[in-house]
Motif scaffolding. Structure first.
Motif, short mmCIF file in Angstrom:
data_model
loop_
_atom_site.label_atom_id
_atom_site.label_comp_id
_atom_site.label_asym_id
_atom_site.label_seq_id
_atom_site.Cartn_x
_atom_site.Cartn_y
_atom_site.Cartn_z
N ILE A 170 -5.93 -6.51 0.96
CA ILE A 170 -5.99 -7.75 0.60
C ILE A 170 -4.96 -8.27 0.10
CG2 ILE A 170 -7.36 -9.84 -0.29
CD1 ILE A 170 -10.06 -8.56 0.72
N THR A 171 -4.88 -7.66 -1.15
CA THR A 171 -3.65 -7.98 -2.08
C THR A 171 -2.41 -7.59 -1.68
OG1 THR A 171 -3.90 -5.65 -3.30
CG2 THR A 171 -5.18 -7.82 -4.16
N ASP A 172 -2.23 -6.94 -0.40
CA ASP A 172 -1.05 -6.92 0.10
C ASP A 172 -0.46 -7.98 0.43
OD1 ASP A 172 -0.66 -4.08 -0.13
OD2 ASP A 172 -1.60 -3.45 1.88
N LEU A 182 4.06 -13.31 -4.56
CA LEU A 182 3.37 -14.01 -5.47
C LEU A 182 3.67 -15.39 -5.28
CD1 LEU A 182 3.78 -11.81 -8.31
CD2 LEU A 182 1.87 -12.18 -7.03
N GLU A 183 3.81 -16.21 -4.11
CA GLU A 183 4.10 -17.46 -3.74
C GLU A 183 2.58 -18.23 -4.23
OE1 GLU A 183 5.96 -20.17 -0.58
OE2 GLU A 183 4.29 -18.78 0.18
N PRO A 184 2.67 -19.11 -5.10
CA PRO A 184 1.20 -19.75 -5.45
C PRO A 184 0.23 -19.81 -4.22
CG PRO A 184 2.85 -20.85 -6.56
CD PRO A 184 3.64 -20.32 -5.60
N ALA A 185 0.58 -20.30 -3.06
CA ALA A 185 -0.40 -20.55 -1.81
C ALA A 185 -0.93 -19.11 -1.52
CB ALA A 185 0.46 -21.28 -0.82
N ALA A 186 0.05 -18.01 -1.83
CA ALA A 186 -0.56 -16.93 -1.27
C ALA A 186 -1.47 -16.34 -2.18
CB ALA A 186 0.65 -15.64 -1.05
N VAL A 190 -5.50 -15.10 -1.56
CA VAL A 190 -5.96 -13.82 -1.81
C VAL A 190 -7.10 -13.93 -2.60
CG1 VAL A 190 -5.52 -11.79 -3.16
CG2 VAL A 190 -3.84 -12.56 -1.30
N GLN A 191 -7.11 -14.73 -3.64
CA GLN A 191 -8.09 -15.09 -4.40
C GLN A 191 -9.38 -15.48 -3.78
OE1 GLN A 191 -8.39 -18.53 -7.02
NE2 GLN A 191 -8.86 -17.41 -8.65
N THR A 192 -9.09 -16.36 -2.86
CA THR A 192 -10.45 -16.80 -2.01
C THR A 192 -10.73 -15.61 -1.07
OG1 THR A 192 -9.27 -19.17 -1.81
CG2 THR A 192 -10.87 -18.51 -0.05
N TYR A 197 -15.35 -11.91 -0.06
CA TYR A 197 -15.62 -10.49 0.30
C TYR A 197 -16.40 -9.88 -0.64
CZ TYR A 197 -14.75 -5.70 1.24
OH TYR A 197 -15.00 -4.27 1.36
N TRP A 198 -16.13 -9.98 -1.81
CA TRP A 198 -17.20 -9.28 -3.15
C TRP A 198 -18.64 -9.54 -2.79
CZ3 TRP A 198 -16.61 -5.04 -5.62
CH2 TRP A 198 -15.23 -4.70 -5.89
#
Length: 222
Positions: A170-172, A182-186, A190-192, A197-198
Protein backbone atom coordinates in the motif's frame (compact mmCIF):
# COMPACT_ATOMS: atom_id res chain seq x y z
CA UNK A 1 28.10 -12.70 -1.26
CA UNK A 2 26.33 -9.65 -2.67
CA UNK A 3 28.20 -6.46 -1.70
CA UNK A 4 25.11 -4.33 -2.27
CA UNK A 5 24.09 -2.10 0.61
CA UNK A 6 27.16 -2.98 2.65
CA UNK A 7 29.34 0.09 3.05
CA UNK A 8 32.60 -0.57 4.91
CA UNK A 9 33.56 2.41 7.05
CA UNK A 10 37.24 3.46 7.03
CA UNK A 11 38.97 3.31 10.41
CA UNK A 12 40.66 6.72 10.43
CA UNK A 13 38.53 9.71 11.44
CA UNK A 14 39.88 11.83 8.58
CA UNK A 15 38.97 9.15 6.04
CA UNK A 16 35.48 8.84 7.52
CA UNK A 17 35.04 12.58 7.15
CA UNK A 18 36.15 12.38 3.51
CA UNK A 19 33.67 9.57 2.84
CA UNK A 20 30.86 11.62 4.38
CA UNK A 21 31.79 14.67 2.27
CA UNK A 22 31.85 12.51 -0.87
CA UNK A 23 28.42 11.06 -0.10
CA UNK A 24 26.96 14.50 0.60
CA UNK A 25 28.36 15.79 -2.67
CA UNK A 26 27.12 12.73 -4.57
CA UNK A 27 23.65 13.26 -3.11
CA UNK A 28 23.60 16.88 -4.28
CA UNK A 29 24.82 15.98 -7.76
CA UNK A 30 22.42 13.05 -8.15
CA UNK A 31 19.50 15.26 -7.12
CA UNK A 32 20.44 18.26 -9.26
CA UNK A 33 21.70 16.48 -12.38
CA UNK A 34 20.09 13.05 -12.15
CA UNK A 35 21.88 9.77 -11.63
CA UNK A 36 22.24 9.02 -15.34
CA UNK A 37 23.92 12.37 -16.09
CA UNK A 38 26.11 12.50 -12.99
CA UNK A 39 29.75 11.46 -13.25
CA UNK A 40 32.41 10.62 -10.71
CA UNK A 41 34.51 13.49 -12.10
CA UNK A 42 31.67 15.92 -11.40
CA UNK A 43 31.22 14.54 -7.88
CA UNK A 44 34.96 14.75 -7.16
CA UNK A 45 34.90 18.36 -8.35
CA UNK A 46 31.98 19.09 -6.02
CA UNK A 47 33.91 17.62 -3.08
CA UNK A 48 37.19 19.30 -4.01
CA UNK A 49 39.23 16.11 -4.30
CA UNK A 50 40.79 14.27 -7.22
CA UNK A 51 38.79 11.52 -8.87
CA UNK A 52 41.59 9.17 -7.85
CA UNK A 53 40.97 10.00 -4.21
CA UNK A 54 37.26 9.34 -4.71
CA UNK A 55 38.04 5.93 -6.24
CA UNK A 56 39.94 4.95 -3.09
CA UNK A 57 36.56 4.74 -1.35
CA UNK A 58 34.08 4.21 -4.20
CA UNK A 59 35.24 2.35 -7.33
CA UNK A 60 32.30 3.51 -9.46
CA UNK A 61 29.16 5.60 -9.47
CA UNK A 62 26.91 2.68 -8.53
CA UNK A 63 28.88 2.21 -5.30
CA UNK A 64 28.09 5.81 -4.35
CA UNK A 65 24.38 5.26 -4.93
CA UNK A 66 24.44 2.05 -2.87
CA UNK A 67 26.18 3.86 0.01
CA UNK A 68 23.54 6.61 -0.07
CA UNK A 69 20.83 3.96 -0.06
CA UNK A 70 22.44 2.29 2.94
CA UNK A 71 22.49 5.54 4.90
CA UNK A 72 18.83 6.12 4.03
CA UNK A 73 17.94 2.58 5.10
CA UNK A 74 19.74 3.00 8.44
CA UNK A 75 17.86 6.23 9.15
CA UNK A 76 14.57 4.71 8.02
CA UNK A 77 14.94 1.69 10.29
CA UNK A 78 15.86 3.86 13.28
CA UNK A 79 12.84 6.09 12.67
CA UNK A 80 10.52 3.09 12.26
CA UNK A 81 11.86 1.51 15.44
CA UNK A 82 11.11 4.73 17.30
CA UNK A 83 7.66 5.13 15.74
CA UNK A 84 6.56 1.54 16.36
CA UNK A 85 8.28 1.20 19.72
CA UNK A 86 6.55 4.25 21.11
CA UNK A 87 3.16 2.91 20.05
CA UNK A 88 3.28 -0.55 21.64
CA UNK A 89 1.36 0.57 24.70
CA UNK A 90 -0.68 3.32 23.03
CA UNK A 91 -2.88 1.56 20.46
CA UNK A 92 -6.11 1.91 22.48
CA UNK A 93 -8.46 3.79 20.14
CA UNK A 94 -9.15 4.68 16.55
CA UNK A 95 -7.43 8.01 17.17
CA UNK A 96 -4.32 6.20 18.37
CA UNK A 97 -4.39 4.01 15.27
CA UNK A 98 -4.66 7.07 13.02
CA UNK A 99 -1.80 8.72 14.90
CA UNK A 100 0.34 5.61 14.33
CA UNK A 101 -0.35 5.68 10.59
CA UNK A 102 0.47 9.40 10.51
CA UNK A 103 3.73 8.83 12.39
CA UNK A 104 4.92 6.22 9.88
CA UNK A 105 3.96 8.33 6.86
CA UNK A 106 5.62 11.37 8.44
CA UNK A 107 8.96 9.54 8.43
CA UNK A 108 8.91 9.43 4.64
CA UNK A 109 7.73 13.03 4.38
CA UNK A 110 10.51 14.31 6.63
CA UNK A 111 13.16 12.62 4.48
CA UNK A 112 11.81 14.35 1.38
CA UNK A 113 11.52 17.67 3.21
CA UNK A 114 15.09 17.47 4.49
CA UNK A 115 16.58 16.43 1.12
CA UNK A 116 14.09 17.30 -1.64
CA UNK A 117 14.54 14.86 -4.50
CA UNK A 118 16.53 12.29 -2.51
CA UNK A 119 13.77 9.69 -2.49
CA UNK A 120 13.43 9.93 -6.25
CA UNK A 121 17.13 9.13 -6.56
CA UNK A 122 16.98 6.24 -4.08
CA UNK A 123 13.75 4.73 -5.34
CA UNK A 124 13.79 5.84 -8.98
CA UNK A 125 14.40 3.80 -12.15
CA UNK A 126 18.04 3.14 -11.21
CA UNK A 127 17.39 3.05 -7.48
CA UNK A 128 16.63 0.06 -5.31
CA UNK A 129 16.30 -3.19 -7.21
CA UNK A 130 17.08 -6.86 -6.93
CA UNK A 131 18.69 -7.90 -3.65
CA UNK A 132 18.82 -4.29 -2.43
CA UNK A 133 15.06 -3.91 -2.76
CA UNK A 134 14.41 -7.28 -1.15
CA UNK A 135 16.58 -6.36 1.82
CA UNK A 136 14.78 -3.04 2.33
CA UNK A 137 11.41 -4.75 2.20
CA UNK A 138 12.57 -7.47 4.57
CA UNK A 139 13.84 -4.99 7.18
CA UNK A 140 10.66 -2.92 7.00
CA UNK A 141 8.48 -6.02 7.17
CA UNK A 142 10.30 -7.29 10.26
CA UNK A 143 9.42 -4.07 12.04
CA UNK A 144 5.77 -4.10 11.00
CA UNK A 145 5.46 -7.76 12.04
CA UNK A 146 7.12 -7.01 15.38
CA UNK A 147 4.62 -4.24 16.03
CA UNK A 148 1.72 -6.51 15.07
CA UNK A 149 2.99 -9.17 17.44
CA UNK A 150 2.46 -6.74 20.33
CA UNK A 151 -0.70 -5.09 18.99
CA UNK A 152 -2.40 -8.34 18.00
CA UNK A 153 -0.76 -11.23 19.90
CA UNK A 154 -3.43 -13.73 18.81
CA UNK A 155 -2.99 -12.94 15.14
CA UNK A 156 -1.56 -16.04 13.45
CA UNK A 157 2.02 -15.67 12.28
CA UNK A 158 1.05 -16.32 8.65
CA UNK A 159 -1.66 -13.66 8.82
CA UNK A 160 0.73 -11.25 10.53
CA UNK A 161 3.20 -11.70 7.68
CA UNK A 162 0.49 -11.19 5.07
CA UNK A 163 -0.79 -8.02 6.78
CA UNK A 164 2.73 -6.58 6.95
CA UNK A 165 3.31 -7.35 3.27
CA UNK A 166 0.05 -5.68 2.31
CA UNK A 167 0.93 -2.54 4.28
CA UNK A 168 4.24 -2.33 2.41
CA UNK A 169 2.48 -2.73 -0.94
CA UNK A 170 0.00 0.00 0.00
CA UNK A 171 2.75 2.46 0.92
CA UNK A 172 4.42 1.75 -2.43
CA UNK A 173 1.77 4.11 -3.78
CA UNK A 174 3.75 6.99 -2.28
CA UNK A 175 6.44 6.45 -4.92
CA UNK A 176 4.46 5.68 -8.05
CA UNK A 177 6.53 6.87 -11.05
CA UNK A 178 3.67 8.84 -12.61
CA UNK A 179 3.72 11.51 -9.88
CA UNK A 180 6.34 13.18 -7.63
CA UNK A 181 7.25 11.13 -4.55
CA UNK A 182 5.07 11.85 -1.51
CA UNK A 183 2.66 14.04 -3.43
CA UNK A 184 0.10 15.27 -0.86
CA UNK A 185 -2.79 13.67 -2.72
CA UNK A 186 -0.95 10.32 -2.75
CA UNK A 187 -0.18 10.59 0.98
CA UNK A 188 -3.88 11.21 1.73
CA UNK A 189 -4.94 8.25 -0.37
CA UNK A 190 -2.41 5.91 1.25
CA UNK A 191 -3.58 7.06 4.68
CA UNK A 192 -7.20 6.42 3.71
CA UNK A 193 -6.44 2.92 2.42
CA UNK A 194 -4.43 1.96 5.51
CA UNK A 195 -7.14 3.19 7.87
CA UNK A 196 -9.75 1.28 5.87
CA UNK A 197 -7.62 -1.87 5.82
CA UNK A 198 -6.65 -2.03 9.49
CA UNK A 199 -10.21 -2.49 10.82
CA UNK A 200 -10.23 -5.85 9.04
CA UNK A 201 -7.81 -6.93 11.76
CA UNK A 202 -9.67 -5.33 14.65
CA UNK A 203 -11.19 -8.59 15.88
CA UNK A 204 -7.59 -9.54 16.75
CA UNK A 205 -6.57 -6.10 17.98
CA UNK A 206 -9.51 -6.03 20.43
CA UNK A 207 -7.85 -8.85 22.34
CA UNK A 208 -5.34 -6.35 23.71
CA UNK A 209 -6.87 -2.94 22.88
CA UNK A 210 -10.13 -1.16 23.56
CA UNK A 211 -10.89 -0.53 19.89
CA UNK A 212 -14.41 0.10 18.58
CA UNK A 213 -16.18 -2.66 16.71
CA UNK A 214 -15.93 -2.15 12.93
CA UNK A 215 -19.14 -1.30 11.09
CA UNK A 216 -18.81 -4.37 8.85
CA UNK A 217 -18.05 -7.66 10.60
CA UNK A 218 -15.73 -10.23 9.06
CA UNK A 219 -18.21 -12.93 10.14
CA UNK A 220 -20.55 -13.84 7.25
CA UNK A 221 -24.24 -13.50 7.94
CA UNK A 222 -26.27 -16.69 8.28
Amino acid sequence: MNPALSLRQPKQARSRQTVERILQAATRVFISEGYASATTNRIAEEVGVSVGSLYQFFPHKAALLEAIQLQWLDHLCEALDEAFGGALQQLTSLEALRAQVDAVLRIHQEVEKREPGLLRVILGPVGLEGENLRRVRRLIQERVEGWLEHAAPRLARERRRAVAQMCIHITDGLYAPEHPPLEPAAVREVQTVLLAYWPRCWSHLRNCCDLPTPAHSDTPRR
